[in-house]
Design a protein around this motif. Structure first.
Motif, mmCIF file in Angstrom:
data_model
loop_
_atom_site.group_PDB
_atom_site.id
_atom_site.type_symbol
_atom_site.label_atom_id
_atom_site.label_comp_id
_atom_site.label_asym_id
_atom_site.label_seq_id
_atom_site.Cartn_x
_atom_site.Cartn_y
_atom_site.Cartn_z
ATOM 1 N N GLY A 23 15.299 -4.099 15.486
ATOM 2 C CA GLY A 23 16.148 -4.411 14.143
ATOM 3 C C GLY A 23 15.238 -5.290 13.142
ATOM 4 N N ILE A 24 14.398 -6.261 13.498
ATOM 5 C CA ILE A 24 13.446 -6.845 12.846
ATOM 6 C C ILE A 24 12.488 -5.977 12.340
ATOM 7 N N ASN A 25 11.629 -5.261 13.193
ATOM 8 C CA ASN A 25 10.904 -4.026 12.643
ATOM 9 C C ASN A 25 11.606 -3.430 11.670
ATOM 10 N N LEU A 26 12.741 -2.702 11.667
ATOM 11 C CA LEU A 26 13.725 -1.966 10.761
ATOM 12 C C LEU A 26 13.621 -2.813 9.223
ATOM 13 N N VAL A 31 11.990 -3.784 3.888
ATOM 14 C CA VAL A 31 11.566 -4.525 2.748
ATOM 15 C C VAL A 31 10.339 -4.165 2.127
ATOM 16 N N GLY A 32 9.484 -3.688 2.920
ATOM 17 C CA GLY A 32 8.014 -3.124 2.574
ATOM 18 C C GLY A 32 8.400 -1.763 1.501
ATOM 19 N N TYR A 36 7.672 -1.681 -2.563
ATOM 20 C CA TYR A 36 6.856 -0.347 -2.937
ATOM 21 C C TYR A 36 7.530 0.460 -3.877
ATOM 22 N N LEU A 37 8.993 0.793 -3.615
ATOM 23 C CA LEU A 37 9.754 1.453 -4.582
ATOM 24 C C LEU A 37 10.066 0.858 -5.799
ATOM 25 N N GLY A 38 10.358 -0.403 -5.627
ATOM 26 C CA GLY A 38 11.110 -1.223 -6.720
ATOM 27 C C GLY A 38 9.994 -1.882 -7.658
ATOM 28 N N PHE A 55 0.735 -2.116 5.563
ATOM 29 C CA PHE A 55 1.847 -2.741 6.027
ATOM 30 C C PHE A 55 3.043 -1.932 6.424
ATOM 31 N N ILE A 56 3.247 -0.933 5.435
ATOM 32 C CA ILE A 56 4.316 -0.115 5.393
ATOM 33 C C ILE A 56 4.121 1.104 6.723
ATOM 34 N N TRP A 57 2.574 1.432 6.735
ATOM 35 C CA TRP A 57 2.243 2.518 7.713
ATOM 36 C C TRP A 57 2.339 2.044 8.910
ATOM 37 N N ILE A 58 1.806 0.588 9.133
ATOM 38 C CA ILE A 58 2.143 -0.006 10.473
ATOM 39 C C ILE A 58 3.522 -0.323 11.045
ATOM 40 N N THR A 59 3.955 -0.675 10.151
ATOM 41 C CA THR A 59 5.718 -0.887 10.597
ATOM 42 C C THR A 59 6.223 0.272 10.729
#
Length: 78
Positions: A23-26, A31-32, A36-38, A55-59
Motif C-alpha cells: 500500500g505504501i509503495n502504491l 504521488v510520483g 509528473y502529470l499534474g 523515482f517513478i521507474w523504481i517505485t
C-alpha cells in the motif's frame, strides 16, 4: 505498528506478502505519477526531472515485483 514481515530484515520474505508495504509503495507511485502529470516539469532543473522520472521507474518496478510475488504466493496456495 509494523507487521511481522515488516520487522524482518530479509527482503525476499517481505516481497508480495505485506499488504502495508504494498500500500505504501502504491501511494508513492501514485504521488510520483500525479506530480509528473499534474505539474509542468519542463521548467524544473534537469536533475530534478531525472530524479522524478527515476523515482517513478523504481517505485513502478518495485510494485511490479510485489504484484508478481503476490500472484505467485496466491496461486501456489490455491
Amino acid at each position: 505498528m509494523a507487521c511481522d514481515l515488516c520487522v524482518g530484515t530479509f527482503f525476499k520474505k517481505k516481497l508480495g506478502r505485506c499488504k502495508q508495504c504494498m500500500g505504501i509503495n502504491l501511494c508513492l507511485l501514485l504521488v510520483g505519477l500525479s506530480i509528473y502529470l499534474g505539474f509542468n516539469i519542463s521548467t524544473w532543473l534537469a536533475v530534478q526531472q531525472v530524479t522524478l522520472i527515476l523515482f517513478i521507474w523504481i517505485t513502478g518496478i518495485l510494485m511490479v515485483m510485489h504484484l508478481m510475488a503476490w500472484c505467485f504466493y496466491y496461486f501456489k496456495k490455491a
